[in-house]
Design a protein around this motif. Sequence first.
Motif, PDB file in Angstrom:
ATOM      1  N   GLU A  32      -1.815  11.748  57.628  1.00 39.24           N
ATOM      2  CA  GLU A  32      -1.540  11.728  56.188  1.00 39.24           C
ATOM      3  C   GLU A  32      -2.755  12.106  55.348  1.00 39.24           C
ATOM      4  O   GLU A  32      -2.651  12.240  54.134  1.00 39.24           O
ATOM      5  CB  GLU A  32      -1.011  10.357  55.756  1.00 39.24           C
ATOM      6  CG  GLU A  32      -1.832   9.176  56.232  1.00 39.24           C
ATOM      7  CD  GLU A  32      -1.286   8.554  57.506  1.00 39.24           C
ATOM      8  OE1 GLU A  32      -0.927   9.310  58.437  1.00 39.24           O
ATOM      9  OE2 GLU A  32      -1.222   7.309  57.569  1.00 39.24           O
ATOM     10  N   ASP A  33      -3.909  12.283  55.976  1.00 42.04           N
ATOM     11  CA  ASP A  33      -5.084  12.784  55.258  1.00 42.04           C
ATOM     12  C   ASP A  33      -5.071  14.306  55.140  1.00 42.04           C
ATOM     13  O   ASP A  33      -5.935  14.880  54.469  1.00 42.04           O
ATOM     14  CB  ASP A  33      -6.373  12.351  55.973  1.00 42.04           C
ATOM     15  CG  ASP A  33      -6.586  10.855  55.959  1.00 42.04           C
ATOM     16  OD1 ASP A  33      -7.027  10.315  56.993  1.00 42.04           O
ATOM     17  OD2 ASP A  33      -6.322  10.225  54.913  1.00 42.04           O
ATOM     18  N   THR A  34      -4.126  14.944  55.784  1.00 34.97           N
ATOM     19  CA  THR A  34      -4.025  16.400  55.728  1.00 34.97           C
ATOM     20  C   THR A  34      -3.816  16.871  54.300  1.00 34.97           C
ATOM     21  O   THR A  34      -2.877  16.432  53.628  1.00 34.97           O
ATOM     22  CB  THR A  34      -2.875  16.890  56.621  1.00 34.97           C
ATOM     23  OG1 THR A  34      -3.175  16.584  57.991  1.00 34.97           O
ATOM     24  CG2 THR A  34      -2.673  18.389  56.467  1.00 34.97           C
ATOM     25  N   ALA A  35      -4.689  17.751  53.836  1.00 40.12           N
ATOM     26  CA  ALA A  35      -4.646  18.232  52.454  1.00 40.12           C
ATOM     27  C   ALA A  35      -5.768  19.236  52.246  1.00 40.12           C
ATOM     28  O   ALA A  35      -6.647  19.391  53.099  1.00 40.12           O
ATOM     29  CB  ALA A  35      -4.795  17.076  51.476  1.00 40.12           C
ATOM     30  N   VAL A  36      -5.724  19.879  51.114  1.00 43.50           N
ATOM     31  CA  VAL A  36      -6.876  20.648  50.645  1.00 43.50           C
ATOM     32  C   VAL A  36      -7.728  19.692  49.820  1.00 43.50           C
ATOM     33  O   VAL A  36      -7.225  19.028  48.912  1.00 43.50           O
ATOM     34  CB  VAL A  36      -6.457  21.863  49.799  1.00 43.50           C
ATOM     35  CG1 VAL A  36      -7.687  22.580  49.267  1.00 43.50           C
ATOM     36  CG2 VAL A  36      -5.591  22.803  50.614  1.00 43.50           C
ATOM     37  N   TYR A  37      -9.001  19.622  50.157  1.00 41.94           N
ATOM     38  CA  TYR A  37      -9.922  18.718  49.485  1.00 41.94           C
ATOM     39  C   TYR A  37     -10.788  19.491  48.504  1.00 41.94           C
ATOM     40  O   TYR A  37     -11.344  20.546  48.837  1.00 41.94           O
ATOM     41  CB  TYR A  37     -10.798  18.010  50.518  1.00 41.94           C
ATOM     42  CG  TYR A  37     -10.072  16.906  51.239  1.00 41.94           C
ATOM     43  CD1 TYR A  37      -9.069  17.195  52.158  1.00 41.94           C
ATOM     44  CD2 TYR A  37     -10.352  15.567  50.982  1.00 41.94           C
ATOM     45  CE1 TYR A  37      -8.370  16.184  52.809  1.00 41.94           C
ATOM     46  CE2 TYR A  37      -9.665  14.550  51.634  1.00 41.94           C
ATOM     47  CZ  TYR A  37      -8.678  14.868  52.538  1.00 41.94           C
ATOM     48  OH  TYR A  37      -7.987  13.857  53.169  1.00 41.94           O
ATOM     49  N   TYR A  38     -10.895  18.940  47.303  1.00 41.34           N
ATOM     50  CA  TYR A  38     -11.658  19.559  46.232  1.00 41.34           C
ATOM     51  C   TYR A  38     -12.772  18.631  45.773  1.00 41.34           C
ATOM     52  O   TYR A  38     -12.551  17.431  45.603  1.00 41.34           O
ATOM     53  CB  TYR A  38     -10.758  19.854  45.037  1.00 41.34           C
ATOM     54  CG  TYR A  38      -9.618  20.787  45.310  1.00 41.34           C
ATOM     55  CD1 TYR A  38      -8.382  20.303  45.742  1.00 41.34           C
ATOM     56  CD2 TYR A  38      -9.758  22.160  45.129  1.00 41.34           C
ATOM     57  CE1 TYR A  38      -7.324  21.163  45.992  1.00 41.34           C
ATOM     58  CE2 TYR A  38      -8.710  23.028  45.369  1.00 41.34           C
ATOM     59  CZ  TYR A  38      -7.487  22.517  45.807  1.00 41.34           C
ATOM     60  OH  TYR A  38      -6.447  23.378  46.048  1.00 41.34           O
ATOM     61  N   CYS A  39     -13.933  19.210  45.516  1.00 45.03           N
ATOM     62  CA  CYS A  39     -14.986  18.452  44.842  1.00 45.03           C
ATOM     63  C   CYS A  39     -14.970  18.854  43.373  1.00 45.03           C
ATOM     64  O   CYS A  39     -14.528  19.952  43.014  1.00 45.03           O
ATOM     65  CB  CYS A  39     -16.346  18.727  45.457  1.00 45.03           C
ATOM     66  SG  CYS A  39     -16.889  20.447  45.445  1.00 45.03           S
ATOM     67  N   ALA A  40     -15.445  17.949  42.542  1.00 46.00           N
ATOM     68  CA  ALA A  40     -15.412  18.200  41.109  1.00 46.00           C
ATOM     69  C   ALA A  40     -16.541  17.445  40.427  1.00 46.00           C
ATOM     70  O   ALA A  40     -16.931  16.359  40.864  1.00 46.00           O
ATOM     71  CB  ALA A  40     -14.063  17.790  40.527  1.00 46.00           C
TER      72      ALA A  40
END
Length: 123
Positions: free
Chosen positions: A88-96
Amino acid sequence: VQLQASGGGLVQAGASLRLSCAGGGRITSNNGMGWFRQAPGKEREFVAGINWNGGFTYYADSVKGRFTISRDRNNYTLYLQMNSLKPEDTAVYYCAAARGASYSTDSRQYTRWGQGTQVTVSS
């Protein structure tokens, strides 16, 4: 000033990854920073935040105890250490980078975003 996230990949459940975010220059050193993620078909969600000097951090309940956000102000780099990864951690990760010195869970308080790095966790 373009933030660049890296370090994503395909791993099995239980593995670890460390994401990095660089390229922000002084923003990465002086502003609150955050990590967000977006899974297919879902809205972008807050993952972790850190204030300007690293003295305060905050995590979404779903990652608390498994993820650690940190920053190297001298090298203008933000990190997200992810342990015990789950499918469930599968995703595109973004920093901001946030508007000011503190983080926020509200994505609207962030003015600069990285391009995202894909994290895929297989079961």
